[in-house]
Structure formats: structure tokens, C-alpha cells
Design an enzyme around this catalytic site. Structure first.
Site, PDB file in Angstrom:
ATOM      1  N   ARG A  52     -23.272 -12.044   9.327  1.00 21.81           N
ATOM      2  CA  ARG A  52     -23.943 -10.862   9.881  1.00 21.81           C
ATOM      3  C   ARG A  52     -25.439 -11.052  10.107  1.00 21.81           C
ATOM      4  O   ARG A  52     -26.204 -10.089  10.155  1.00 21.81           O
ATOM      5  CB  ARG A  52     -23.731  -9.631   8.995  1.00 21.81           C
ATOM      6  CG  ARG A  52     -22.280  -9.182   8.894  1.00 21.81           C
ATOM      7  CD  ARG A  52     -22.187  -7.747   8.395  1.00 21.81           C
ATOM      8  NE  ARG A  52     -20.813  -7.363   8.154  1.00 21.81           N
ATOM      9  CZ  ARG A  52     -20.207  -7.493   6.977  1.00 21.81           C
ATOM     10  NH1 ARG A  52     -20.860  -7.991   5.946  1.00 21.81           N
ATOM     11  NH2 ARG A  52     -18.957  -7.102   6.845  1.00 21.81           N
ATOM     12  N   LYS A 107     -32.815 -12.209  23.205  1.00 22.86           N
ATOM     13  CA  LYS A 107     -31.507 -12.241  23.868  1.00 22.86           C
ATOM     14  C   LYS A 107     -30.773 -13.513  23.458  1.00 22.86           C
ATOM     15  O   LYS A 107     -31.294 -14.619  23.599  1.00 22.86           O
ATOM     16  CB  LYS A 107     -31.679 -12.230  25.386  1.00 22.86           C
ATOM     17  CG  LYS A 107     -31.820 -10.840  25.970  1.00 22.86           C
ATOM     18  CD  LYS A 107     -31.622 -10.889  27.484  1.00 22.86           C
ATOM     19  CE  LYS A 107     -31.665  -9.500  28.102  1.00 22.86           C
ATOM     20  NZ  LYS A 107     -31.428  -9.544  29.557  1.00 22.86           N
ATOM     21  N   GLU A 110     -39.344 -18.589  37.084  1.00 17.88           N
ATOM     22  CA  GLU A 110     -39.509 -17.466  36.146  1.00 17.88           C
ATOM     23  C   GLU A 110     -40.995 -17.169  35.916  1.00 17.88           C
ATOM     24  O   GLU A 110     -41.385 -16.019  35.703  1.00 17.88           O
ATOM     25  CB  GLU A 110     -38.822 -17.771  34.811  1.00 17.88           C
ATOM     26  CG  GLU A 110     -37.318 -18.017  34.898  1.00 17.88           C
ATOM     27  CD  GLU A 110     -36.482 -16.743  35.045  1.00 17.88           C
ATOM     28  OE1 GLU A 110     -37.045 -15.633  35.062  1.00 17.88           O
ATOM     29  OE2 GLU A 110     -35.239 -16.879  35.157  1.00 17.88           O
ATOM     30  N   LYS A 139     -43.989 -10.890  28.680  1.00 14.78           N
ATOM     31  CA  LYS A 139     -42.635 -10.648  28.181  1.00 14.78           C
ATOM     32  C   LYS A 139     -42.686  -9.834  26.887  1.00 14.78           C
ATOM     33  O   LYS A 139     -41.864  -8.941  26.674  1.00 14.78           O
ATOM     34  CB  LYS A 139     -41.901 -11.970  27.936  1.00 14.78           C
ATOM     35  CG  LYS A 139     -40.498 -11.750  27.356  1.00 14.78           C
ATOM     36  CD  LYS A 139     -39.434 -12.545  28.024  1.00 14.78           C
ATOM     37  CE  LYS A 139     -38.056 -12.105  27.565  1.00 14.78           C
ATOM     38  NZ  LYS A 139     -37.006 -13.039  27.948  1.00 14.78           N
ATOM     39  N   GLU A 141     -32.956  -3.426  26.375  1.00 15.55           N
ATOM     40  CA  GLU A 141     -32.685  -3.317  27.812  1.00 15.55           C
ATOM     41  C   GLU A 141     -31.971  -2.022  28.169  1.00 15.55           C
ATOM     42  O   GLU A 141     -30.971  -2.018  28.875  1.00 15.55           O
ATOM     43  CB  GLU A 141     -31.860  -4.534  28.291  1.00 15.55           C
ATOM     44  CG  GLU A 141     -31.952  -4.737  29.795  1.00 15.55           C
ATOM     45  CD  GLU A 141     -31.300  -6.045  30.249  1.00 15.55           C
ATOM     46  OE1 GLU A 141     -31.939  -6.789  30.981  1.00 15.55           O
ATOM     47  OE2 GLU A 141     -30.137  -6.309  29.859  1.00 15.55           O
ATOM     48  N   ARG A 187     -36.836  -3.030  30.485  1.00 14.95           N
ATOM     49  CA  ARG A 187     -36.649  -4.470  30.313  1.00 14.95           C
ATOM     50  C   ARG A 187     -35.898  -5.079  31.488  1.00 14.95           C
ATOM     51  O   ARG A 187     -36.026  -6.266  31.773  1.00 14.95           O
ATOM     52  CB  ARG A 187     -35.898  -4.760  29.001  1.00 14.95           C
ATOM     53  CG  ARG A 187     -35.784  -6.246  28.714  1.00 14.95           C
ATOM     54  CD  ARG A 187     -35.351  -6.549  27.290  1.00 14.95           C
ATOM     55  NE  ARG A 187     -35.197  -7.985  27.112  1.00 14.95           N
ATOM     56  CZ  ARG A 187     -35.146  -8.605  25.943  1.00 14.95           C
ATOM     57  NH1 ARG A 187     -35.232  -7.916  24.832  1.00 14.95           N
ATOM     58  NH2 ARG A 187     -35.016  -9.904  25.874  1.00 14.95           N
ATOM     59  N   ASN A 189     -35.114  -8.762  35.365  1.00 16.44           N
ATOM     60  CA  ASN A 189     -33.991  -9.255  36.160  1.00 16.44           C
ATOM     61  C   ASN A 189     -34.330  -9.351  37.643  1.00 16.44           C
ATOM     62  O   ASN A 189     -33.430  -9.546  38.471  1.00 16.44           O
ATOM     63  CB  ASN A 189     -32.770  -8.350  35.966  1.00 16.44           C
ATOM     64  CG  ASN A 189     -32.236  -8.430  34.550  1.00 16.44           C
ATOM     65  OD1 ASN A 189     -32.270  -9.478  33.930  1.00 16.44           O
ATOM     66  ND2 ASN A 189     -31.774  -7.297  34.031  1.00 16.44           N
ATOM     67  N   HIS A 222     -32.526 -11.673  39.848  1.00 19.40           N
ATOM     68  CA  HIS A 222     -31.424 -12.221  39.061  1.00 19.40           C
ATOM     69  C   HIS A 222     -30.044 -11.733  39.508  1.00 19.40           C
ATOM     70  O   HIS A 222     -29.063 -12.437  39.335  1.00 19.40           O
ATOM     71  CB  HIS A 222     -31.622 -11.912  37.577  1.00 19.40           C
ATOM     72  CG  HIS A 222     -32.608 -12.838  36.909  1.00 19.40           C
ATOM     73  ND1 HIS A 222     -33.913 -12.963  37.342  1.00 19.40           N
ATOM     74  CD2 HIS A 222     -32.480 -13.704  35.868  1.00 19.40           C
ATOM     75  CE1 HIS A 222     -34.543 -13.843  36.584  1.00 19.40           C
ATOM     76  NE2 HIS A 222     -33.705 -14.313  35.690  1.00 19.40           N
ATOM     77  N   HIS A 280     -27.634 -14.505  40.298  1.00 18.70           N
ATOM     78  CA  HIS A 280     -26.342 -14.738  39.652  1.00 18.70           C
ATOM     79  C   HIS A 280     -25.224 -14.853  40.683  1.00 18.70           C
ATOM     80  O   HIS A 280     -24.290 -15.630  40.521  1.00 18.70           O
ATOM     81  CB  HIS A 280     -26.022 -13.614  38.657  1.00 18.70           C
ATOM     82  CG  HIS A 280     -26.773 -13.745  37.363  1.00 18.70           C
ATOM     83  ND1 HIS A 280     -26.990 -12.680  36.512  1.00 18.70           N
ATOM     84  CD2 HIS A 280     -27.356 -14.816  36.781  1.00 18.70           C
ATOM     85  CE1 HIS A 280     -27.684 -13.106  35.459  1.00 18.70           C
ATOM     86  NE2 HIS A 280     -27.922 -14.392  35.598  1.00 18.70           N
ATOM     87  N   HIS A 307     -30.484 -22.346  37.534  1.00 18.58           N
ATOM     88  CA  HIS A 307     -30.745 -20.910  37.429  1.00 18.58           C
ATOM     89  C   HIS A 307     -32.044 -20.527  38.146  1.00 18.58           C
ATOM     90  O   HIS A 307     -32.071 -19.581  38.947  1.00 18.58           O
ATOM     91  CB  HIS A 307     -30.801 -20.524  35.943  1.00 18.58           C
ATOM     92  CG  HIS A 307     -31.159 -19.097  35.693  1.00 18.58           C
ATOM     93  ND1 HIS A 307     -30.326 -18.050  36.027  1.00 18.58           N
ATOM     94  CD2 HIS A 307     -32.271 -18.543  35.152  1.00 18.58           C
ATOM     95  CE1 HIS A 307     -30.907 -16.903  35.690  1.00 18.58           C
ATOM     96  NE2 HIS A 307     -32.080 -17.172  35.157  1.00 18.58           N
TER      97      HIS A 307
END
Lengths: 363, 363
Positions: B123, B145, B187, B229, B239, B243, B247, B250, B254, B267
Site C-alpha cells: 500500500r 503520475k 515537452e 509543473k 488532474e 492539471r 495535456n 497530447h 496519443h 512520444h
């Protein structure tokens, strides 16, 4: 009886626990404010689902809302990576997204599994817990612990992830087999033993009403447990310190469960016998009075729980306890009682006294 | 140059990002205060490990501390449940517990995987990020993330889990292949485009120094990215709102990655072309000026990044974007630019204009 409400205060992640005799059949008892989602996916098992899904679904659904379900098999052996993977796959097939709410409808296995799926699907989606067993109502559904088992140990993989609400409907306990109900009472007794002497005394006086599953008594007991658990979770959400108090009897208990093979004894049964061992160590350490230990034993016997740990042998216990995940930096930490209603966590106990306690479980 | 430090302010979960030219070979640069653990398990891959493990291990170890390693294969295809399971198994074999610190030494794949393992083993256990690629240094290692991929989509399973510290050693970029370095710059450009016009202008003036991997320029650029950031993560850790600005490019990106088959374009390359599409939609929507779009294109071209999205066909793009996990309640949300240095998230864009933008990628 009226519904009872407890707030688990965790800042922006605070949430209510709502306790009532028949939460899903009564009108307007589940506040719309707690049901903001537009799409629910109920995760339940093939025993609980047929009994409660339709009632819960009816309550959750209203114009513009949808309710679907995912069924998993019943049993601790399915609290596994395989079942988790199948939940992920179904969530993906249903195109669940971050606005979908997972509803865990079932006992501890369903709550832990569905909770962990909610914690990790797309990095976390909303979760509602509807615990249907006493154990889940007083313990596992509150406080955000989620997990699956690993062949090497229980709850080895998991997350702390708080639900948006917990709905406890006492009438769901009606269908619970007697043995399972009694096992749940072990955790109820635990709250009294570790932090609430008044509640322990109340339990001694009202245990027959509880065993008869009287709604008033159940409502009070569940409320006391959840309220005590909320206090502990608020003080130490991620178990870096005092939350470990909740593990009273559990390190011994896990050794019993693992040593006998999981499933032979129910978790609560192992915890009951485990509490007696931890209590015995507390007496030998000069903290707990013998008369208090006797009261703990008497209460567990009245419930019908085992108070004698199985004779697996001292070294086997030590080995099994050494693998317990509560071992920090290689040191075994145990929860001991200073007195009835007060516990503490320590790794500074006498190894000799532990060995003496375990001499009672020699083969 | 001196080391730079940024604090990501998240209350009790706050942590430092330390940026330096050669963090692990210089003395006393990694503060002991950030290295409280007594046991470290470094997760790295079979390319990065041979280059940096021994230097990092030497820095982490001191009397009474131990440093071990877990090696995973290099490549995005290993950001999988299988690799995660093998990390769990090795942690269990090594009897890692909650006092063990996981150190993620590598690029985005290692950081995401090791981070998710740290988030979920027992955990959650402590995590330190040591990103070795530009992409990881300016983006994936900061902000918590973590994730693995699922056959149905990238990062489908994961958690928000903050590290205890991020150590960015710029000399590690020296070994980065040119194509990967340039992809990371996509980025970097993104931060300027969405929230920092001054930084965007600085990039236009200093892009040659960056491409030459000048430490001063790199240190400044990485600091600006991490600082921007940190602001975003502090405002919206999980998010639920702003946040999502990160993206930018993105959702289109993607679609490009998935449409071509993952791995064909890096990417950052897909994000570069994706930013041009999102920028085009911003121009058509009447927000971004054509001259600003031209500046964005010019900067990406100077870096050597693709600015023309592959011609997969309009409907294929729409389909691929519809499956994107940023779809809320079935609505597609996009990040658009109001101007250079200011972005917004919207699901209220013109479908017709989106179709017009995608007419540029018809087969």
C-alpha cells in the site's frame, strides 16, 4: 431508529459514513449530495449480487443516470491479480472513465478488490462502499485500505484510497451466516479493547442483543466502531504510526490464518485467538491486569469465538510472524494493551516473553 | 553552475527537486536530509543501469545503509503488468518492507513502472526519482503520475503517488541519443506554449545552446519546466481540472502514437505534431494568432521535430481520440491556446472546426 452519520475528516477527501436499518428501501435516505455521479458500475459477487443488486440499483438510478454491474466470484481466493485484471478489462470494455463511480457491494474481498480497482483504474476514479458483512461495515470499508493478495502474503499489493461515501444498511446483515457474523464481532470487540473502555463495557452488557442482531444494538455498535476508526484514520491515514493500533491481534492472527492455510479459520476467528495471545504478552509485560484479560476472554467466549490459538508450534509462529508486512526495518512490531481501552505499538517487547507466550501453542 | 532547488508544495507530501550538472559525483550535493532511508532498492533498466547504477549506489550508500537493484528490460513494451509483477516478486524475495525506499533510475518507463510499484507495494513505500532522460526530467518524474500500459491503452492503470525527492543530474543527458533528446524538447516547448510566454521567448533565443546540451542552458530550461509543473501540480494534484493543461497536444499526440503503432514515433514527436493540430484548432477558434502558430511551428522545426501529423485519415483520428482516457462523461476535452503562454481546457469547441483541422490529415 433514525439513520446515523459519521464524517471521516480528511480535508478535501472527507466523506460520510451513513448507517441505517434499511438504507436502500427507505425514501430519500441516501442523500443526493452523496450521489453526484451520473454513471455507476457496481462490483459485487455471485452471492451478494442476487440478493441486493436490484435494490441498490433502483436507489442509485434516476433519470439521466445509469447503473451497470461487474460480477466476481465469491471467496478470498479470488482477491487476486487475476480477478483484478478481469475487473480492469470489463471497465475498459464498458468504456468507464474518470467520471464513472465504482460501487463496491459486498464484504471485505469485494471492497478491497473493487476499491483497489477504483484506486488504480486511470489513476483513480470515484468509489462508494456498500459493505454487506459486519466485518466490512465496522472495519474494511472505512478508512481507505484497498488491496489484493499475493501468493507470498495477504494484502501485499494495494493502496490507501478513500471512498466518497460509505453506506451501511444493517438489514444486509440479516442474511449473514452465523459464523461470519460472529467473526465480525471480533473486530467490534477489538475497538473496545484498544481505545474505548466504555464501549467494551457496553458490549459486555449488550452482547446478547447483538447476537440476536437487534437493529438498535447493531446500529449503536457499528456507529461506535466507525467513529473510533474515523478518529484513528484522521490521525494517521497511511499507517505511519498510530493506525497500526488497529492491528491488535492481527500479527498473531495472520500467523494463525497462514499457518492453518487461509480459509480454515475466518479472519475474525484468528483475530480473536490472536488478541488473546497479544493480551497474554501484555499481562506478562506487566501492563494488562489478569482480570482484564479474563474479561476479554469471557466476552469472546460468550460470542462463541475461539480463544485458544491452534498449536502450530512456537517456531512456526515466529517464522510466520517474521514474514508479516508490519515488520519495519527487520524489527517485529506488536500491538499490546496497557489496559482495557488503551493500546500501544512497540518493537521493544521482550523476545523471551514472546517465546513464553508461544510456548502455549507448542505442538 | 550551482545546483538549483524547487519545492513541490503539497503540504505533508511536499518534496524537493534538485537540479545539478553532476549530482552524484559531487560531494554533499545530495543532502542527507533527503536520504533518510536505510535501505534502497534501485529499479533501473539494462541500458541505464550499466551506465549510472554504480555512481548512484556509491552516493546512496554509507555505513549502515544498503543498496540493491532490480533490472527491467528497456522499452515501452515492458511498461506492462508482467514487468510490474516481476518487480513485486523481486521486492518480496528481497523482503522489502515499508521502510525500504524504491529508487527509480531511468527514463519515463522506469519512473512510471517503479513509481507504480512503490505506490502499491504494501500500500505504498517511499520513492525517489532519478530521471535520466530529458522527457522524464522535465515531465514524468515530477508530479506523482505513475502507471503501466494496458493492451487497450497507455497509462490505463496507475496512481497519483508523490516521490520523496527528485534528483536531476544533467550530465546523464550526455548519453541520450539525439532523437530522444529532441523529443524531450517537445515537452519543454509545451510549458512555454501553455503558461510561460517569457520562457517561450527565451527558448526561441537559446535553442541552439540547448541543442548543444550546454549545462547552463539545460539547467535553466529544466528548472523553468519543473517550476511550472510544480505550480500546476500544487493547484490540481489529481488532474480534476487545470492539471489537464499539461495535456496540450497530447490527445492528438496519443492518436498519432496509437494510429501508427506505439514506438514508431517517439512520444515527444507525436506531441510536437499534436501541438500543431491543437494550435491550428486554436487559430480557427479565433483565439491564437496565426503569427503565434507560426512561431510555435518555427521553434519545433529548429529543434528538428515533426510538425506535420501523419495522414491516418480524419475518421481514424476521431476514433482514436474518442477512446482517449481524457474523455469525460463521453465528451472529448481538448487543451487549446488562448495565446502563446496561455491555455485552457474545453469540451465546448466546435466539432466542425475539429473536422476541418483533421481534413489536413486525410489519407
Amino acid at each position: 431508529m433514525k439513520n446515523r452519520q459519521i464524517i471521516v475528516g480528511l480535508g478535501s477527501r472527507s466523506y460520510p459514513i451513513i448507517i441505517g436499518p434499511d438504507l436502500f428501501r427507505s425514501e430519500a435516505i441516501v442523500d443526493e449530495g452523496d450521489l453526484r455521479g451520473r454513471r455507476y458500475i457496481v462490483v459485487t459477487n455471485d452471492v451478494v449480487g442476487p440478493m441486493y443488486f436490484s435494490t441498490v440499483a433502483e436507489r442509485l438510478s434516476s433519470p439521466g443516470k445509469s447503473v451497470e454491474k461487474i460480477i466476481i466470484p465469491d471467496g478470498e481466493q479470488f482477491k487476486s491479480q487475476e480477478t483484478l485484471t478481469s475487473i480492469y478489462d470489463q471497465l475498459i470494455t464498458k468504456r468507464a472513465d474518470r467520471s464513472t463511480t465504482i460501487v463496491a457491494l459486498g464484504g471485505g474481498v469485494v471492497g478491497d478488490l473493487a476499491g483497489f480497482a477504483a484506486a488504480t483504474y486511470q489513476r483513480g476514479i470515484p468509489l462508494i462502499q456498500i459493505p454487506t458483512t459486519l466485518l466490512a461495515q465496522v472495519d474494511s470499508s472505512v478508512g481507505g485500505k484497498t488491496a489484493i493478495n499475493h501468493p507470498a502474503g495477504k494484502n501485499m499489493i494495494g493502496a490507501f484510497y478513500q471512498p466518497q461515501a460509505v453506506f451501511i444498511s444493517l438489514e444486509m446483515l440479516g442474511s449473514l451466516p452465523d459464523r461470519e457474523f460472529k467473526a465480525g464481532l471480533a473486530e467490534v470487540v477489538k475497538y473496545g479493547a484498544i481505545m474505548d473502555e466504555a464501549f467494551f463495557s457496553w458490549l459486555e452488557g449488550n452482547i446478547q442483543s447483538l447476537l440476536a442482531r437487534d437493529y438498535e444494538a447493531l446500529g449503536y455498535a457499528v456507529q461506535q466502531c466507525c467513529s473510533n476508526k474515523a478518529k484513528i484514520v484522521e490521525a494517521d491515514e497511511t499507517e505511519s504510526g498510530s493506525r497500526a493500533l488497529l492491528n491488535f491481534g492481527h500479527t498473531f492472527g495472520h500467523a494463525i490464518e497462514a499457518g492453518l492455510g487461509y480459509g480454515k479459520w475466518l479472519h475474525g476467528e484468528a483475530v480473536a485467538a490472536g488478541m488473546m495471545l497479544a493480551g497474554r504478552l501484555s499481562v506478562l509485560a506487566g501492563d494488562l491486569k489478569q482480570v482484564e484479560w479474563d474479561r476479554l476472554q469471557q466476552l469472546l467466549i460468550e460470542i462463541g469465538l475461539p480463544v485458544d490459538a491452534p498449536k502450530l508450534g512456537r517456531n512456526r509462529y515466529l517464522e510466520l510472524m517474521g514474514y508479516d508486512k508490519k515488520v519495519l526495518d527487520g524489527k517485529l512490531r506488536l500491538v499490546l494493551l496497557r489496559k482495557l481501552g488503551e493500546a500501544y505499538v512497540t518493537s521493544d517487547f521482550s523476545k523471551e516473553l514472546l517465546v513464553e507466550v508461544l510456548s502455549g501453542v507448542e505442538q
